[in-house]
Design a protein around this motif. Structure first.
Motif, short mmCIF file in Angstrom:
data_model
loop_
_atom_site.label_atom_id
_atom_site.label_comp_id
_atom_site.label_asym_id
_atom_site.label_seq_id
_atom_site.Cartn_x
_atom_site.Cartn_y
_atom_site.Cartn_z
N GLU A 32 0.83 -1.21 0.00
CA GLU A 32 0.00 0.00 0.00
C GLU A 32 0.87 1.26 0.00
OE1 GLU A 32 -3.64 2.14 2.45
OE2 GLU A 32 -3.05 0.11 3.02
N VAL A 33 2.01 1.22 0.69
CA VAL A 33 2.95 2.35 0.67
C VAL A 33 3.50 2.53 -0.74
CG1 VAL A 33 5.13 3.27 1.54
CG2 VAL A 33 3.56 2.12 3.11
N ALA A 34 3.88 1.43 -1.37
CA ALA A 34 4.42 1.49 -2.74
C ALA A 34 3.39 2.11 -3.69
CB ALA A 34 4.83 0.10 -3.21
N ARG A 35 2.13 1.69 -3.58
CA ARG A 35 1.10 2.24 -4.46
C ARG A 35 0.85 3.73 -4.18
NH1 ARG A 35 -1.31 -3.09 -3.90
NH2 ARG A 35 -2.59 -2.35 -2.19
N GLN A 38 3.78 5.61 -5.64
CA GLN A 38 3.70 5.53 -7.10
C GLN A 38 2.70 6.55 -7.64
OE1 GLN A 38 2.01 1.93 -8.91
NE2 GLN A 38 3.74 1.95 -10.33
N LYS A 39 1.55 6.63 -7.01
CA LYS A 39 0.51 7.59 -7.42
C LYS A 39 1.00 9.03 -7.25
CE LYS A 39 -4.29 8.78 -6.40
NZ LYS A 39 -5.45 8.48 -5.56
N LEU A 40 1.67 9.31 -6.13
CA LEU A 40 2.20 10.65 -5.88
C LEU A 40 3.25 11.03 -6.91
CD1 LEU A 40 2.47 13.14 -3.99
CD2 LEU A 40 4.20 11.84 -2.73
N LEU A 41 4.17 10.12 -7.20
CA LEU A 41 5.22 10.41 -8.18
C LEU A 41 4.65 10.58 -9.59
CD1 LEU A 41 7.91 7.94 -6.81
CD2 LEU A 41 7.96 10.44 -6.69
N LYS A 42 3.62 9.81 -9.91
CA LYS A 42 2.99 9.93 -11.23
C LYS A 42 2.42 11.33 -11.44
CE LYS A 42 -0.29 7.77 -14.33
NZ LYS A 42 -1.24 6.68 -14.57
N LYS A 43 1.88 11.94 -10.38
CA LYS A 43 1.34 13.30 -10.48
C LYS A 43 2.41 14.30 -10.89
CE LYS A 43 -2.27 12.89 -6.98
NZ LYS A 43 -2.70 13.35 -5.63
N HIS A 44 3.67 13.94 -10.67
CA HIS A 44 4.80 14.82 -11.00
C HIS A 44 5.61 14.27 -12.18
CE1 HIS A 44 4.08 17.41 -7.56
NE2 HIS A 44 3.69 16.30 -6.96
N ASP A 45 4.95 13.44 -12.97
CA ASP A 45 5.53 12.90 -14.20
C ASP A 45 6.83 12.13 -13.96
OD1 ASP A 45 3.45 13.92 -15.82
OD2 ASP A 45 4.42 15.88 -15.83
N SER A 47 8.41 8.48 -13.67
CA SER A 47 8.08 7.09 -14.02
C SER A 47 8.46 6.16 -12.87
CB SER A 47 8.79 6.68 -15.31
OG SER A 47 10.18 6.66 -15.12
N THR A 48 7.61 5.18 -12.65
CA THR A 48 7.83 4.21 -11.58
C THR A 48 7.42 2.83 -12.04
OG1 THR A 48 5.61 4.44 -10.66
CG2 THR A 48 7.30 5.91 -9.78
N LYS A 49 7.89 1.85 -11.32
CA LYS A 49 7.38 0.50 -11.49
C LYS A 49 7.48 -0.20 -10.14
CE LYS A 49 11.74 -1.25 -13.34
NZ LYS A 49 12.40 -1.84 -14.48
N ILE A 50 6.55 -1.11 -9.92
CA ILE A 50 6.54 -1.90 -8.70
C ILE A 50 6.97 -3.31 -9.05
CG2 ILE A 50 5.10 -2.92 -6.88
CD1 ILE A 50 3.42 -0.35 -6.93
N ASP A 109 12.09 6.56 11.04
CA ASP A 109 12.63 5.42 10.28
C ASP A 109 11.47 4.60 9.74
OD1 ASP A 109 14.23 3.36 9.26
OD2 ASP A 109 14.29 2.33 11.16
N MET A 110 11.13 4.81 8.58
CA MET A 110 11.79 5.40 7.44
C MET A 110 10.79 6.18 6.62
SD MET A 110 14.58 4.91 5.17
CE MET A 110 14.54 6.30 4.10
N LYS A 111 9.56 6.32 7.14
CA LYS A 111 8.54 6.99 6.35
C LYS A 111 8.83 8.47 6.14
CE LYS A 111 5.00 3.55 6.89
NZ LYS A 111 3.66 3.22 7.37
N ALA A 112 9.49 9.12 7.09
CA ALA A 112 9.89 10.51 6.87
C ALA A 112 10.90 10.59 5.74
CB ALA A 112 10.46 11.12 8.15
N GLY A 113 11.81 9.62 5.68
CA GLY A 113 12.77 9.58 4.58
C GLY A 113 12.10 9.35 3.25
N LEU A 114 11.10 8.49 3.22
CA LEU A 114 10.35 8.25 1.98
C LEU A 114 9.59 9.50 1.55
CD1 LEU A 114 8.90 4.72 2.78
CD2 LEU A 114 10.78 5.24 1.22
N ALA A 115 9.01 10.20 2.52
CA ALA A 115 8.28 11.42 2.21
C ALA A 115 9.21 12.48 1.64
CB ALA A 115 7.57 11.95 3.46
#
Length: 116
Positions: A32-35, A38-45, A47-50, A109-115
């Protein structure tokens, strides 16, 4: 020196962290974090893959630009189980600000880093 304009307001950045902490991605349940990312990054053009390992496990790969040099960043999307919730002063899956410090499962650790 060029400056990079931040695409997010402070409130938007906190909302991303809040959303990530709210996801119960306890060991081996990070899909669910990956999705979400992925959706957030897509909004900023971006590219991602899971890379899916099971229904609940996977890695997110995002690429920006091309050529060299290449900079790789790595982080995990799961968190350790919260244990006995009665021992927590706040809900571990709700981002909480106490005296200017942020609390929640993964806030350091580690969601702030991901954000970021």
């Amino acid at each position: 020196m060029d400056t990079v304009k931040n695409s997010f307001t402070d409130d938007e950045e906190l909302k991303i962290l809040q959303d990530l902490i709210a996801i119960h991605s306890v060991n081996d349940h990070e899909m669910e974090v990956a999705r979400y990312l992925q959706k957030l990054l897509k909004k900023h053009d971006i590219s991602t893959k899971i890379l899916r390992f099971s229904e609940t496990r996977g890695d997110l790969i995002a690429e920006i630009g091309s050529g060299k040099p290449v900079l790789g960043l790595s982080g995990h999307m799961d968190v350790v189980a919260a244990g006995d919730l009665s021992q927590w002063k706040t809900d571990p899956f709700i981002l909480t600000n106490i005296d200017g410090k942020l609390y929640g499962r993964g806030a350091t650790d580690m969601k702030a880093g991901l954000a970021a």
